[in-house]
Design an enzyme around this catalytic site. Structure first.
Site, PDB file in Angstrom:
ATOM      1  N   ILE A   1      -2.931  -0.961   0.213  1.00  0.00           N
ATOM      2  CA  ILE A   1      -3.230  -2.104  -0.647  1.00  0.00           C
ATOM      3  C   ILE A   1      -4.180  -3.041   0.083  1.00  0.00           C
ATOM      4  CG2 ILE A   1      -2.289  -4.024  -1.967  1.00  0.00           C
ATOM      5  CD1 ILE A   1       0.403  -2.607  -1.887  1.00  0.00           C
ATOM      6  N   GLY A   2      -5.320  -3.340  -0.500  1.00  0.00           N
ATOM      7  CA  GLY A   2      -6.284  -4.258   0.084  1.00  0.00           C
ATOM      8  C   GLY A   2      -6.176  -5.636  -0.544  1.00  0.00           C
TER       9      GLY A   2
ATOM     10  N   GLU B   1       6.857  -5.126  -5.479  1.00  0.00           N
ATOM     11  CA  GLU B   1       6.773  -5.192  -4.025  1.00  0.00           C
ATOM     12  C   GLU B   1       7.846  -6.079  -3.420  1.00  0.00           C
ATOM     13  OE1 GLU B   1       3.687  -6.679  -0.508  1.00  0.00           O
ATOM     14  OE2 GLU B   1       2.918  -6.215  -2.504  1.00  0.00           O
TER      15      GLU B   1
END
Length: 385
Positions: free
Chosen positions: A132-133, A251
């Site tokens: 994940i960026g 998340e």
């Protein structure tokens, strides 16, 4: 002709018990056979593609992905049972974790049919891994301070900028990037979009960031005017902020937010069973167990709301805040009460688990958003000013 089965809407308690017993039996065989070694924080550092593939063959990755896209059409509660057991046993799930936890739901919610068919079957098989960026240098936990840009060239995007703390980027097959496609940084939440970028890429540099224990599961990712196809856009241009906020519920709310150090608690409980416990140790063990049970109830409620199609953003933030604090408290309590000396090498299993826990504790309240940021989300969600 592809047949599609609808995801299950409910599951019985007996079915969940059977599933839990099946997972526990599988994990006992894996541990006894020496194929995996229990560890703390295994969802961050336990990268084992072979184990992820074995889980995929058993249908325990991509559980909530529809069968049309290679998944298993099961409920978030069933997935909760499986992930809970994997984490409590310290299984090495880091390879597939990000892909399964939030990128599969994110692609399902926002992706094109082509993106779904390209990525979801591999995620469900435990063979396609994602990074994940999001975070950027000098931005702290201010996710909206995005300076990475994606310029629209018509048929392609040109990406420039830097992401940091990107877990598993050096091993991932793709990453989901949050970039500014329109406007200027002062727009904050506007003009942001998500793109799916395949890795490796000749113009994307991945530099390891070593943590205090010497491991390098974090990375700095630099985009040197990297060109990707126009089809890399995930969802709607300019709606990246809203899409990311939806993914963060997955998340922040999962059992990993309070079970990262559960293998240490289990090991200490086993030691007390075998050798006896003082009244103070029994009190400490009981208190830690009670708090973990309460957090479990909160996390399970999030899974129930997700099953019902809800968006439990505030509750997810609460789970992450309370859970990550508890993880650190657990380490400190056992370190103080057990008299165990932490040893990274040559020690007993509990000494090794304690050493790893001590080294990882500083990150618990940072990753996934600092606790201060999360408390702001909770306050706004509850109407507190």
């Amino acid at each position: 002709m592809t047949t599609t089965s609808s995801p299950r809407s409910s599951v019985t308690a007996d079915e969940l018990d059977d599933l839990r017993a099946d997972v526990r039996g599988f994990l006992r065989d894996e541990i006894d056979g020496g194929r995996i070694v229990p560890d703390v924080d295994s969802w961050m550092t336990g990268f084992d593609p072979g184990f992820s593939s074995r889980l995929g063959r058993r249908g325990w990755v991509g559980m909530t992905v529809p069968t049309e896209y290679g998944g298993h059409g099961r409920t978030p509660v069933e997935r909760f049972v499986v992930t809970e057991e994997l984490l409590a046993h310290g299984a090495p799930v880091a390879a597939h974790w990000i892909a399964d936890r939030q990128m599969a739901p994110g692609i399902l919610a926002n992706g094109t049919d082509e993106q779904k068919r390209r990525y979801l079957p591999g995620i469900a098989a435990g063979t396609i891994f994602f990074a994940i960026g999001m975070s950027e240098p000098d931005a702290g936990s201010d996710l909206a301070a995005v300076r990475t840009r994606a310029v629209d060239n018509g048929d392609t995007w040109t990406i420039s900028g830097t992401k940091v703390w990107t877990t598993g980027a050096h091993l991932a097959h793709a990453m989901v990037l949050l970039a500014r496609t329109d406007g200027v940084p002062d727009d904050r939440h506007k003009g942001l979009s998500q793109l799916v970028v395949d890795l490796p890429h000749p113009d994307i540099e991945i530099r390891p960031i070593r943590s205090i224990d010497g491991q390098a599961h974090f990375n700095e990712v630099i985009f040197h005017d990297a060109v990707v196809d126009k089809s890399a856009l995930l969802g709607e241009r300019g709606r990246g902020w809203a899409q990311v906020m939806g993914e963060l519920a997955f998340e922040r709310s999962g059992p990993e937010r309070y079970l990262s150090t559960m293998p240490l608690l289990r090991a200490w409980a086993g030691q007390l069973r075998a050798h006896g416990a003082t009244p103070e140790q029994r009190t400490t063990l009981g208190t830690l167990t009670a708090v973990a049970w309460a957090l479990r109830g909160m996390s399970l409620q999030v899974a129930d709301e997700l099953s019902a199609g809800g968006k439990p953003d505030v509750l997810a933030a609460m789970v992450k805040d309370l859970g990550s604090t508890f993880e650190g408290d657990l380490v400190n309590a056992i370190r103080s009460s057990s008299g165990t000396i932490a040893r990274r090498d040559g020690g007993t299993p509990i000494e090794r688990l304690l050493a790893q826990s001590v080294l990882h504790t500083p990150a618990f309240t940072l990753r996934g958003g600092t606790n201060e940021i999360l408390r702001g989300i909770v306050a706004r969600g509850l109407g507190i000013r």
